[in-house]
Design a protein around this motif. Structure first.
Motif, PDB file in Angstrom:
ATOM      1  N   LEU A 146       5.527  32.225 -15.181  1.00 37.79           N
ATOM      2  CA  LEU A 146       4.650  32.582 -14.065  1.00 37.79           C
ATOM      3  C   LEU A 146       3.403  31.722 -14.000  1.00 37.79           C
ATOM      4  N   ASP A 147       2.910  31.548 -12.776  1.00 35.27           N
ATOM      5  CA  ASP A 147       1.620  30.887 -12.561  1.00 35.27           C
ATOM      6  C   ASP A 147       0.500  31.890 -12.325  1.00 35.27           C
ATOM      7  N   LEU A 148       0.852  33.083 -11.805  1.00 35.21           N
ATOM      8  CA  LEU A 148      -0.171  34.061 -11.414  1.00 35.21           C
ATOM      9  C   LEU A 148       0.475  35.440 -11.313  1.00 35.21           C
ATOM     10  N   ARG A 150      -3.185  40.807 -18.590  1.00 34.02           N
ATOM     11  CA  ARG A 150      -3.667  39.444 -18.863  1.00 34.02           C
ATOM     12  C   ARG A 150      -3.505  39.098 -20.337  1.00 34.02           C
ATOM     13  N   GLN A 151      -3.886  40.028 -21.219  1.00 36.56           N
ATOM     14  CA  GLN A 151      -3.798  39.781 -22.657  1.00 36.56           C
ATOM     15  C   GLN A 151      -2.343  39.703 -23.129  1.00 36.56           C
ATOM     16  N   THR A 152      -1.473  40.489 -22.500  1.00 39.15           N
ATOM     17  CA  THR A 152      -0.070  40.513 -22.900  1.00 39.15           C
ATOM     18  C   THR A 152       0.675  39.257 -22.463  1.00 39.15           C
ATOM     19  N   THR A 153       0.354  38.772 -21.259  1.00 38.45           N
ATOM     20  CA  THR A 153       1.100  37.646 -20.693  1.00 38.45           C
ATOM     21  C   THR A 153       0.439  36.287 -20.898  1.00 38.45           C
ATOM     22  N   GLY A 154      -0.892  36.272 -21.018  1.00 36.85           N
ATOM     23  CA  GLY A 154      -1.608  35.006 -21.059  1.00 36.85           C
ATOM     24  C   GLY A 154      -1.656  34.315 -19.708  1.00 36.85           C
ATOM     25  N   PRO A 191      -3.149  34.325 -15.621  1.00 40.45           N
ATOM     26  CA  PRO A 191      -4.227  34.871 -14.786  1.00 40.45           C
ATOM     27  C   PRO A 191      -3.732  36.023 -13.915  1.00 40.45           C
ATOM     28  N   VAL A 192      -4.584  37.057 -13.759  1.00 35.19           N
ATOM     29  CA  VAL A 192      -4.227  38.254 -12.999  1.00 35.19           C
ATOM     30  C   VAL A 192      -5.290  38.513 -11.936  1.00 35.19           C
TER      31      VAL A 192
END
Length: 224
Positions: free
Chosen positions: A182-184, A201-205, A207-208
């Motif tokens: 993912l990009d976003l 955000r912390q789980t995926t790294g 931007p949300v």
């Protein structure tokens, strides 16, 4: 000089603690929030009568108690028009319709910000093209949400996550999203909170963008 005022209409009922908390976090006391609900004045039993008739009619919202509920969009539009007009006539500087869904029936209300427009513009500014994951509260909303963002030119992964989900459930949702390149990520409902955004955000790294804070930031830009 009078303190600026922002009017906001939620699809359910007011007050909404999590909306007020996010507003105060961003406004830092510089702007007053005047909040109304499209279904203010109805009892809890009466709200049970406002069930969605199909997937396109389904909206999710929190009640003042924090409870999550599905409501009919047609009922929100029918009962909320007067509340929206009351906000416009109350002397506020700008009005936000606090729902990321589309409301073509209300497009004639001048001076009203619709997050369906401002959120898509923010996302387009941050990421003109690419692969996104969009979270919706209800599984029944995912297909329409995916189509809407695909029409904006994105490769879309559409997942459901209740805004009332626990931290563990948000982590699992983030892990599911993280399996894609993912990009976003977009939390495409006003009822999602900044706490859920942080977990994703912390789980995926990745931007949300949070629908609620996106709407509030846009309105603040209009009055500060």
């Amino acid at each position: 000089m009078l303190e600026p005022r922002i009017g906001a209409l939620v699809v359910g009922q007011s007050p909404r603690l999590e909306v007020d908390e996010e507003f105060q976090r961003l406004a830092k006391g510089s702007v007053q929030l005047v909040l109304k609900g499209a279904l203010d004045g109805f009892s809890r039993d009466e709200l049970e009568l406002f069930q969605p008739v199909d997937n396109k009619d389904a909206l999710f919202t929190r009640l003042p108690s924090g409870e999550g509920i599905s409501l009919s969009k047609k009922q929100v539009i029918s009962n909320g028009a007067d509340k929206l007009n009351e906000l416009k006539m109350s002397g506020v500087d700008v009005v936000i319709m606090l729902c990321t869904g589309t409301f073509p029936e209300w497009q004639d209300f001048k001076g009203v910000l619709f997050p369906s427009n401002t959120l898509s513009s923010m996302v387009k500014g941050c990421l003109p093209t690419g692969k996104i994951c969009v979270f919706s509260p209800l599984q029944r909303q995912c297909a329409a949400c995916q189509l809407r963002w695909e029409e904006n030119g994105y490769d879309v992964v559409s997942l459901s996550l209740l805004p009332n989900a626990t931290k563990k459930e948000a982590v699992l949702a983030g892990q599911a999203a993280g399996r894609h390149d993912l990009d976003l990520i977009i939390l495409d409902c006003i009822s999602y909170t900044n706490e859920t955004k942080k977990v994703i955000r912390q789980t995926t790294g990745v931007p949300v963008i949070l629908g609620l804070s996106s709407a509030i930031r846009t309105a603040l830009e209009m009055v500060e």
